[in-house]
Motif scaffolding. Sequence first.
Motif, mmCIF file in Angstrom:
data_model
loop_
_atom_site.group_PDB
_atom_site.id
_atom_site.type_symbol
_atom_site.label_atom_id
_atom_site.label_comp_id
_atom_site.label_asym_id
_atom_site.label_seq_id
_atom_site.Cartn_x
_atom_site.Cartn_y
_atom_site.Cartn_z
ATOM 1 N N VAL A 1 101.324 -22.009 -41.442
ATOM 2 C CA VAL A 1 101.765 -21.204 -40.254
ATOM 3 C C VAL A 1 103.031 -21.792 -39.712
ATOM 4 O O VAL A 1 103.494 -21.196 -38.609
ATOM 5 C CB VAL A 1 100.647 -20.953 -39.114
ATOM 6 N N ARG A 2 103.518 -22.741 -40.488
ATOM 7 C CA ARG A 2 104.864 -23.486 -39.747
ATOM 8 C C ARG A 2 104.919 -23.737 -38.664
ATOM 9 O O ARG A 2 105.917 -23.619 -37.963
ATOM 10 C CB ARG A 2 106.115 -22.434 -40.250
ATOM 11 N N GLN A 3 103.803 -24.714 -38.314
ATOM 12 C CA GLN A 3 103.871 -25.214 -36.696
ATOM 13 C C GLN A 3 103.662 -26.538 -36.933
ATOM 14 O O GLN A 3 102.806 -27.059 -37.828
ATOM 15 C CB GLN A 3 102.528 -24.501 -36.019
ATOM 16 N N SER A 4 104.196 -27.378 -35.858
ATOM 17 C CA SER A 4 103.846 -28.746 -35.922
ATOM 18 C C SER A 4 102.292 -28.919 -35.642
ATOM 19 O O SER A 4 101.429 -28.088 -35.287
ATOM 20 C CB SER A 4 104.907 -29.502 -34.905
ATOM 21 N N ARG A 5 101.674 -30.237 -36.098
ATOM 22 C CA ARG A 5 100.436 -30.555 -35.889
ATOM 23 C C ARG A 5 99.927 -30.593 -34.554
ATOM 24 O O ARG A 5 98.975 -29.912 -34.224
ATOM 25 C CB ARG A 5 99.810 -31.729 -36.535
ATOM 26 N N SER A 6 101.021 -30.972 -33.706
ATOM 27 C CA SER A 6 100.822 -31.091 -32.430
ATOM 28 C C SER A 6 100.601 -29.800 -31.652
ATOM 29 O O SER A 6 99.799 -29.365 -30.752
ATOM 30 C CB SER A 6 102.004 -31.864 -31.684
ATOM 31 N N ARG A 7 101.483 -28.802 -32.092
ATOM 32 C CA ARG A 7 101.603 -27.263 -31.637
ATOM 33 C C ARG A 7 100.279 -26.568 -32.012
ATOM 34 O O ARG A 7 99.706 -25.750 -31.189
ATOM 35 C CB ARG A 7 102.809 -26.726 -31.857
ATOM 36 N N LEU A 8 99.977 -26.798 -33.300
ATOM 37 C CA LEU A 8 98.788 -26.226 -33.841
ATOM 38 C C LEU A 8 97.499 -26.629 -32.986
ATOM 39 O O LEU A 8 96.607 -25.778 -32.994
ATOM 40 C CB LEU A 8 98.647 -26.221 -35.147
ATOM 41 N N THR A 9 97.319 -27.822 -32.608
ATOM 42 C CA THR A 9 96.360 -28.394 -32.088
ATOM 43 C C THR A 9 96.092 -27.761 -30.668
ATOM 44 O O THR A 9 94.893 -27.374 -30.384
ATOM 45 C CB THR A 9 96.467 -29.954 -31.716
ATOM 46 N N HIS A 10 97.344 -27.543 -29.932
ATOM 47 C CA HIS A 10 97.063 -26.947 -28.535
ATOM 48 C C HIS A 10 96.697 -25.337 -28.748
ATOM 49 O O HIS A 10 95.951 -24.872 -27.958
ATOM 50 C CB HIS A 10 98.421 -27.052 -27.920
ATOM 51 N N THR A 11 97.560 -24.676 -29.775
ATOM 52 C CA THR A 11 97.155 -23.467 -30.063
ATOM 53 C C THR A 11 95.691 -23.101 -30.102
ATOM 54 O O THR A 11 95.015 -22.206 -29.943
ATOM 55 C CB THR A 11 98.115 -22.540 -31.074
ATOM 56 N N VAL A 12 95.136 -23.932 -31.348
ATOM 57 C CA VAL A 12 93.605 -23.838 -31.889
ATOM 58 C C VAL A 12 92.948 -24.094 -30.507
ATOM 59 O O VAL A 12 91.677 -23.422 -30.458
ATOM 60 C CB VAL A 12 93.587 -24.688 -32.884
ATOM 61 N N ALA A 13 93.228 -25.168 -29.719
ATOM 62 C CA ALA A 13 92.382 -25.132 -28.547
ATOM 63 C C ALA A 13 92.237 -24.145 -27.750
ATOM 64 O O ALA A 13 91.031 -23.730 -27.372
ATOM 65 C CB ALA A 13 92.901 -26.402 -27.665
ATOM 66 N N ARG A 14 93.312 -23.350 -27.598
ATOM 67 C CA ARG A 14 93.314 -22.207 -26.540
ATOM 68 C C ARG A 14 92.371 -21.132 -27.359
ATOM 69 O O ARG A 14 91.387 -20.552 -26.781
ATOM 70 C CB ARG A 14 94.469 -21.615 -26.460
ATOM 71 N N MET A 15 92.433 -21.062 -28.573
ATOM 72 C CA MET A 15 91.686 -20.179 -29.413
ATOM 73 C C MET A 15 90.011 -20.508 -29.546
ATOM 74 O O MET A 15 89.409 -19.641 -29.360
ATOM 75 C CB MET A 15 92.266 -19.815 -30.667
ATOM 76 N N GLU A 16 90.212 -21.774 -29.652
ATOM 77 C CA GLU A 16 88.538 -22.243 -29.471
ATOM 78 C C GLU A 16 87.868 -21.972 -28.037
ATOM 79 O O GLU A 16 86.866 -21.450 -28.130
ATOM 80 C CB GLU A 16 88.425 -23.729 -29.710
ATOM 81 N N ALA A 17 88.703 -21.978 -26.850
ATOM 82 C CA ALA A 17 88.305 -21.712 -25.622
ATOM 83 C C ALA A 17 87.915 -20.216 -25.468
ATOM 84 O O ALA A 17 86.830 -19.627 -24.766
ATOM 85 C CB ALA A 17 89.316 -22.073 -24.685
ATOM 86 N N LYS A 18 88.589 -19.449 -26.536
ATOM 87 C CA LYS A 18 88.200 -18.046 -26.450
ATOM 88 C C LYS A 18 87.191 -17.672 -27.176
ATOM 89 O O LYS A 18 86.717 -16.434 -27.615
ATOM 90 C CB LYS A 18 89.215 -17.359 -26.881
ATOM 91 N N GLY A 19 86.657 -18.456 -28.237
ATOM 92 C CA GLY A 19 85.626 -18.299 -29.134
ATOM 93 C C GLY A 19 86.059 -17.721 -30.196
ATOM 94 O O GLY A 19 85.065 -17.351 -31.209
ATOM 95 N N LEU A 20 87.324 -17.891 -30.829
ATOM 96 C CA LEU A 20 88.015 -17.374 -31.948
ATOM 97 C C LEU A 20 87.863 -18.136 -33.088
ATOM 98 O O LEU A 20 87.570 -17.899 -34.374
ATOM 99 C CB LEU A 20 89.353 -16.957 -31.701
ATOM 100 N N ILE A 21 87.824 -19.546 -32.807
ATOM 101 C CA ILE A 21 87.878 -20.373 -33.794
ATOM 102 C C ILE A 21 87.019 -21.642 -33.307
ATOM 103 O O ILE A 21 86.800 -21.938 -32.086
ATOM 104 C CB ILE A 21 89.393 -21.081 -34.013
#
Length: 153
Positions: free
Chosen positions: A70-90
Amino acid sequence: MTVASDTVLWLTAEQQAIWRAYLAGVSRINERLDAELRPFGLDLGEYEILVNLSEADQLEMRMSELADRVRQSRSRLTHTVARMEAKGLILRKSCPHDRRGVIAVLTATGLNLLKSAAPNHVASVRAALVDAVEPADYEALGRAMNAVLEVAD
């Protein structure tokens, strides 16, 4: 990379106009796609994460591989996935073969949201780009972008 200004091969007026049109066009497309995904509670980066996980074996992928895709830094992906995890998507789980590795897993909720958003997203892509240009120009764009991707960093 620093280049002395006396050795720069400056863009011609036509090249500069094309470059600026490219930048403006990409910005407009991204803004439109983000706006069309907003009613689903997603942005374009999150949508791309859902798509990549939906195409992965067992709907899961190592975070490092997902970041590359997805062409994101690992740090940025970690933050995005944390948001998505909070929504129950991942959800995230430890890698069984590497204790330092983390695997992102697409949940049923995330897959259902992707299935709901995908038809609107595809319609947006068509309206913003695919149907807005001549087929030959769209094919040329594909060739140009593939050439860009072939250039080594």
